[in-house]
Design a protein around this motif. Structure first.
Motif, PDB file in Angstrom:
ATOM      1  N   GLY A 182       0.822  -1.283  -0.182  1.00  0.00           N
ATOM      2  CA  GLY A 182       0.065  -0.053  -0.107  1.00  0.00           C
ATOM      3  C   GLY A 182       0.927   1.339  -0.082  1.00  0.00           C
ATOM      4  N   THR A 183       2.246   1.057   0.143  1.00  0.00           N
ATOM      5  CA  THR A 183       3.225   2.483   0.220  1.00  0.00           C
ATOM      6  C   THR A 183       4.210   2.026  -0.520  1.00  0.00           C
ATOM      7  OG1 THR A 183       2.109   2.833   2.302  1.00  0.00           O
ATOM      8  CG2 THR A 183       4.092   3.726   1.832  1.00  0.00           C
ATOM      9  N   PHE A 184       5.158   1.031  -0.235  1.00  0.00           N
ATOM     10  CA  PHE A 184       6.256   0.811  -0.900  1.00  0.00           C
ATOM     11  C   PHE A 184       6.536  -0.254  -1.801  1.00  0.00           C
ATOM     12  CE2 PHE A 184       7.065   2.274   3.409  1.00  0.00           C
ATOM     13  CZ  PHE A 184       7.985   3.467   3.168  1.00  0.00           C
ATOM     14  N   CYS A 185       7.085   0.161  -3.174  1.00  0.00           N
ATOM     15  CA  CYS A 185       7.606  -0.819  -3.825  1.00  0.00           C
ATOM     16  C   CYS A 185       9.189  -1.196  -3.569  1.00  0.00           C
ATOM     17  CB  CYS A 185       7.799   0.330  -5.379  1.00  0.00           C
ATOM     18  SG  CYS A 185       8.327  -1.083  -6.815  1.00  0.00           S
ATOM     19  N   TYR A 186       9.268  -2.471  -3.358  1.00  0.00           N
ATOM     20  CA  TYR A 186      10.314  -3.049  -2.919  1.00  0.00           C
ATOM     21  C   TYR A 186      11.529  -2.978  -4.037  1.00  0.00           C
ATOM     22  CZ  TYR A 186       6.972  -4.292   0.734  1.00  0.00           C
ATOM     23  OH  TYR A 186       6.108  -4.422   1.502  1.00  0.00           O
ATOM     24  N   PHE A 244       6.189  -8.200   7.710  1.00  0.00           N
ATOM     25  CA  PHE A 244       5.342  -8.925   6.693  1.00  0.00           C
ATOM     26  C   PHE A 244       4.087  -9.722   7.514  1.00  0.00           C
ATOM     27  CE2 PHE A 244       8.879  -8.481   4.023  1.00  0.00           C
ATOM     28  CZ  PHE A 244       8.430  -7.875   3.077  1.00  0.00           C
ATOM     29  N   GLU A 245       4.389 -10.047   8.678  1.00  0.00           N
ATOM     30  CA  GLU A 245       3.259 -10.638   9.353  1.00  0.00           C
ATOM     31  C   GLU A 245       2.058  -9.537   9.550  1.00  0.00           C
ATOM     32  OE1 GLU A 245       4.040 -12.924  12.990  1.00  0.00           O
ATOM     33  OE2 GLU A 245       5.820 -13.743  11.921  1.00  0.00           O
ATOM     34  N   THR A 246       2.510  -8.418   9.773  1.00  0.00           N
ATOM     35  CA  THR A 246       1.523  -7.094   9.826  1.00  0.00           C
ATOM     36  C   THR A 246       0.801  -6.880   8.691  1.00  0.00           C
ATOM     37  OG1 THR A 246       2.981  -6.017  11.752  1.00  0.00           O
ATOM     38  CG2 THR A 246       1.185  -4.849  10.686  1.00  0.00           C
ATOM     39  N   LEU A 247       1.549  -7.148   7.530  1.00  0.00           N
ATOM     40  CA  LEU A 247       0.775  -6.809   6.346  1.00  0.00           C
ATOM     41  C   LEU A 247      -0.244  -8.082   5.838  1.00  0.00           C
ATOM     42  CD1 LEU A 247       3.811  -5.726   3.666  1.00  0.00           C
ATOM     43  CD2 LEU A 247       2.016  -4.250   5.259  1.00  0.00           C
ATOM     44  N   ASN A 248       0.228  -9.111   6.246  1.00  0.00           N
ATOM     45  CA  ASN A 248      -0.757 -10.372   6.020  1.00  0.00           C
ATOM     46  C   ASN A 248      -1.962 -10.126   6.763  1.00  0.00           C
ATOM     47  OD1 ASN A 248       0.748 -11.947   4.458  1.00  0.00           O
ATOM     48  ND2 ASN A 248       2.013 -12.973   5.939  1.00  0.00           N
ATOM     49  N   ALA A 249      -1.965  -9.543   8.093  1.00  0.00           N
ATOM     50  CA  ALA A 249      -3.126  -9.572   8.967  1.00  0.00           C
ATOM     51  C   ALA A 249      -3.744  -8.299   8.465  1.00  0.00           C
ATOM     52  CB  ALA A 249      -2.538  -9.120  10.452  1.00  0.00           C
ATOM     53  N   CYS A 250      -3.427  -7.253   8.047  1.00  0.00           N
ATOM     54  CA  CYS A 250      -3.979  -6.316   7.167  1.00  0.00           C
ATOM     55  C   CYS A 250      -4.900  -6.977   6.080  1.00  0.00           C
ATOM     56  CB  CYS A 250      -3.143  -5.123   6.790  1.00  0.00           C
ATOM     57  SG  CYS A 250      -2.507  -4.064   8.246  1.00  0.00           S
ATOM     58  N   ILE A 251      -4.164  -7.556   5.298  1.00  0.00           N
ATOM     59  CA  ILE A 251      -4.892  -8.268   4.137  1.00  0.00           C
ATOM     60  C   ILE A 251      -5.923  -9.127   4.705  1.00  0.00           C
ATOM     61  CG2 ILE A 251      -4.563  -9.806   2.194  1.00  0.00           C
ATOM     62  CD1 ILE A 251      -1.675  -8.692   1.938  1.00  0.00           C
ATOM     63  N   ASN A 268      -7.660  -8.911   7.340  1.00  0.00           N
ATOM     64  CA  ASN A 268      -8.641  -7.974   8.080  1.00  0.00           C
ATOM     65  C   ASN A 268      -9.336  -7.052   7.233  1.00  0.00           C
ATOM     66  OD1 ASN A 268      -9.058  -8.936  10.934  1.00  0.00           O
ATOM     67  ND2 ASN A 268      -6.847  -9.035  10.560  1.00  0.00           N
ATOM     68  N   GLY A 269      -8.915  -6.847   5.848  1.00  0.00           N
ATOM     69  CA  GLY A 269      -9.651  -6.093   4.947  1.00  0.00           C
ATOM     70  C   GLY A 269      -8.884  -4.706   4.782  1.00  0.00           C
ATOM     71  N   ALA A 270      -7.858  -4.071   5.584  1.00  0.00           N
ATOM     72  CA  ALA A 270      -7.181  -2.997   5.772  1.00  0.00           C
ATOM     73  C   ALA A 270      -6.016  -2.945   4.731  1.00  0.00           C
ATOM     74  CB  ALA A 270      -6.353  -2.844   6.963  1.00  0.00           C
ATOM     75  N   LEU A 271      -5.970  -3.508   3.881  1.00  0.00           N
ATOM     76  CA  LEU A 271      -5.214  -3.706   2.596  1.00  0.00           C
ATOM     77  C   LEU A 271      -5.913  -4.732   1.555  1.00  0.00           C
ATOM     78  CD1 LEU A 271      -1.216  -4.219   3.273  1.00  0.00           C
ATOM     79  CD2 LEU A 271      -2.535  -2.355   2.072  1.00  0.00           C
ATOM     80  N   THR A 272      -6.368  -3.935   0.447  1.00  0.00           N
ATOM     81  CA  THR A 272      -6.998  -4.770  -0.238  1.00  0.00           C
ATOM     82  C   THR A 272      -6.620  -4.419  -1.784  1.00  0.00           C
ATOM     83  OG1 THR A 272      -8.751  -2.969  -0.595  1.00  0.00           O
ATOM     84  CG2 THR A 272      -9.192  -4.745   0.811  1.00  0.00           C
ATOM     85  N   VAL A 273      -6.860  -5.455  -2.727  1.00  0.00           N
ATOM     86  CA  VAL A 273      -6.399  -5.325  -4.045  1.00  0.00           C
ATOM     87  C   VAL A 273      -7.407  -5.186  -5.162  1.00  0.00           C
ATOM     88  CG1 VAL A 273      -4.822  -6.080  -5.909  1.00  0.00           C
ATOM     89  CG2 VAL A 273      -4.098  -6.368  -3.718  1.00  0.00           C
ATOM     90  N   PHE A 320      -5.348  -0.110   8.932  1.00  0.00           N
ATOM     91  CA  PHE A 320      -4.189  -0.438   8.906  1.00  0.00           C
ATOM     92  C   PHE A 320      -3.237   0.047  10.426  1.00  0.00           C
ATOM     93  CE2 PHE A 320       0.180   0.728   7.672  1.00  0.00           C
ATOM     94  CZ  PHE A 320       0.584  -0.727   6.997  1.00  0.00           C
ATOM     95  N   ARG A 321      -3.589   1.125  10.640  1.00  0.00           N
ATOM     96  CA  ARG A 321      -2.987   1.809  11.821  1.00  0.00           C
ATOM     97  C   ARG A 321      -3.507   1.114  13.068  1.00  0.00           C
ATOM     98  NH1 ARG A 321      -4.853   6.685  11.177  1.00  0.00           N
ATOM     99  NH2 ARG A 321      -3.313   7.114   9.750  1.00  0.00           N
ATOM    100  N   SER A 322      -4.602   0.637  13.263  1.00  0.00           N
ATOM    101  CA  SER A 322      -5.121  -0.023  14.278  1.00  0.00           C
ATOM    102  C   SER A 322      -4.380  -1.350  14.732  1.00  0.00           C
ATOM    103  CB  SER A 322      -6.431  -0.398  14.482  1.00  0.00           C
ATOM    104  OG  SER A 322      -7.025  -1.124  15.241  1.00  0.00           O
ATOM    105  N   ILE A 323      -4.365  -2.212  13.346  1.00  0.00           N
ATOM    106  CA  ILE A 323      -3.468  -3.321  13.553  1.00  0.00           C
ATOM    107  C   ILE A 323      -2.139  -3.209  13.392  1.00  0.00           C
ATOM    108  CG2 ILE A 323      -2.889  -5.385  11.726  1.00  0.00           C
ATOM    109  CD1 ILE A 323      -5.869  -4.942  10.425  1.00  0.00           C
ATOM    110  N   GLY A 324      -1.367  -2.342  12.839  1.00  0.00           N
ATOM    111  CA  GLY A 324       0.044  -2.133  13.141  1.00  0.00           C
ATOM    112  C   GLY A 324       0.325  -1.798  14.627  1.00  0.00           C
ATOM    113  N   ARG A 325      -0.400  -0.921  14.987  1.00  0.00           N
ATOM    114  CA  ARG A 325      -0.322  -0.644  16.500  1.00  0.00           C
ATOM    115  C   ARG A 325      -0.224  -1.710  17.513  1.00  0.00           C
ATOM    116  NH1 ARG A 325      -4.245   3.013  17.169  1.00  0.00           N
ATOM    117  NH2 ARG A 325      -2.983   4.879  16.168  1.00  0.00           N
TER     118      ARG A 325
END
Length: 139
Positions: free
Chosen positions: A16-20, A97-104, A106-111, A124-129
């Motif tokens: 949602g932010t960075f291109c690796y 990456f575990e945080t990103l998986n949790a965001c996906i 839980n619908g905080a990151l979608t495609v 995203f912020r809630s899960i990340g925190r």
């Protein structure tokens, strides 16, 4: 990763932010930071020398990993923001990456069907925190 010319960034941001960055891009980016540090010693306060770049949104910010052995935050992931400097995102790359998986999950990151990565910032912020206590990025 390689991005075809003309691709809009929202279609490449894997989190949602960075291109690796690939190894070659990361090496060149790190060399640039080292040259800048040699010319301006205060740059160390902005981008510490042991912080290795692994991603960018393309506008100057970076995703960095602290590789300074013996550091209390060795292995932690940071975002380098223009002017502000670094803020800690996660205690480790695997936790990031575990945080990103949790965001996906839980619908905080979608495609979207078109491949656009969308971020729902409050979720995203809630899960990340919750998953990254003590990391100032989510505060």
């Amino acid at each position: 990763m390689s991005v075809p010319a003309g691709t809009l960034l929202q279609y490449t941001w894997l989190d949602g932010t960075f291109c690796y960055l690939g190894v070659e891009e990361a090496s060149l980016d790190y060399e640039m930071s080292s040259r800048t540090r040699e010319q301006d010693h205060s740059f160390e306060n902005y981008w510490p020398s042991a912080f290795i770049p692994i991603g960018t949104p393309g506008e100057g910010s970076r995703l960095l990993v602290n590789s300074l052995e013996g550091s209390a935050t060795y292995g932690s992931v940071y975002e380098l923001t223009y002017v502000e400097g670094v803020s800690r995102i996660s205690a480790s790359l695997s936790q990031y990456f575990e945080t990103l998986n949790a965001c996906i999950a839980n619908g905080a990151l979608t495609v979207t069907e078109d491949g656009e990565v969308c971020i729902e910032f409050d979720g995203f912020r809630s899960i990340g925190r919750r998953m990254n206590p003590g990391c100032d990025y989510f505060d």
